[in-house]
Scaffold this active site. Sequence first.
Site, PDB file in Angstrom:
ATOM      1  N   PRO A 137     171.324   2.090  92.192  1.00  0.00           N
ATOM      2  CA  PRO A 137     171.877   3.585  92.922  1.00  0.00           C
ATOM      3  C   PRO A 137     173.191   3.685  92.162  1.00  0.00           C
ATOM      4  O   PRO A 137     173.562   5.052  92.292  1.00  0.00           O
ATOM      5  CB  PRO A 137     171.985   3.222  94.273  1.00  0.00           C
ATOM      6  N   GLU A 156     171.134  -5.453  97.953  1.00  0.00           N
ATOM      7  CA  GLU A 156     172.423  -5.819  98.216  1.00  0.00           C
ATOM      8  C   GLU A 156     173.445  -6.008  96.945  1.00  0.00           C
ATOM      9  O   GLU A 156     174.709  -6.223  97.197  1.00  0.00           O
ATOM     10  CB  GLU A 156     172.764  -7.435  98.913  1.00  0.00           C
ATOM     11  N   ARG A 208     153.945   9.818  81.017  1.00  0.00           N
ATOM     12  CA  ARG A 208     153.144  11.025  80.779  1.00  0.00           C
ATOM     13  C   ARG A 208     153.711  11.625  79.794  1.00  0.00           C
ATOM     14  O   ARG A 208     153.115  12.976  79.459  1.00  0.00           O
ATOM     15  CB  ARG A 208     153.025  11.806  82.204  1.00  0.00           C
ATOM     16  N   ASP A 258     155.092  21.844  82.651  1.00  0.00           N
ATOM     17  CA  ASP A 258     155.363  21.361  83.748  1.00  0.00           C
ATOM     18  C   ASP A 258     156.891  21.622  84.560  1.00  0.00           C
ATOM     19  O   ASP A 258     157.584  21.972  83.419  1.00  0.00           O
ATOM     20  CB  ASP A 258     155.768  19.540  84.024  1.00  0.00           C
TER      21      ASP A 258
END
Length: 245
Positions: free
Chosen positions: A88, A115, A152, A167
Amino acid sequence: MIFDILTLFPEMFFSPLEESILGKARQEGLITVNLFNIRDYAEGKHRVTDDEPYGGGTGMIMKPEPIIRGIKAIQSDHPEARVILMTPQGNPLRQEVVRRLAHLSHLCLVCGKYEGVDERVREFVDEEISIGDYVLNGGEPAALVMIDAIARLIPGVLGNEGASEDDSFAQGLLEYPQYTRPRDFEGMSVPEVLLSGDHQAIERWRRREALRRTWERRPDLLAGAELSEEDQEILNEIRRSSGIA
Ligand code: ADE
């Protein structure tokens, strides 16, 4: 494209990689996914992969040696592999990042647990990527998202060549509304223009709706989108008609 995955939970990848477009892409040899268990690079009878944090605190931290041994093993066979730590704290995954990575031949995705991993692992990775501002239990779902989004864009993976370029996000805009049969559903009908057979009118309508939707839902994307003069005019018109000039 080869994806080498370093994970403590290889089984988390089994079913998602067997189904649908990714399953077919693997069968056709368009992508290869190799799973490496980090535990196999740990030493000792118990093959321990984590330990308590120095300085105290809750949770266990992934030890550096097994992960780094795994990375080195992959790199010794494939020095060209780009090593990416899923975390993250990484660079946010956006379509432009996906596009850049889709040009590479070999990725090594390192899945940590939430963690954390020992800070020294960072010295052995080329980049760090986050799939969003939320915390997952581990990097595995994030690695699957990466494989899906990158695969993709690889020629041949989507049956219909070029579909991915239409897209959402391909041109920095959200996608226009789509409809299929029935023509009328619970009082809601398909916009007339889509039934007209007038391809130019349909293209114009779709562009306008993509612009409108992006302006309404993700105005932040407009700054980075490729917009023609005509697009700018359409946007001005949309703003005017909404009462915000
Ligand atoms: N690992 C835990 N949370 C993550 C996130 N948001 N992105 C990438 N890897 C993660």
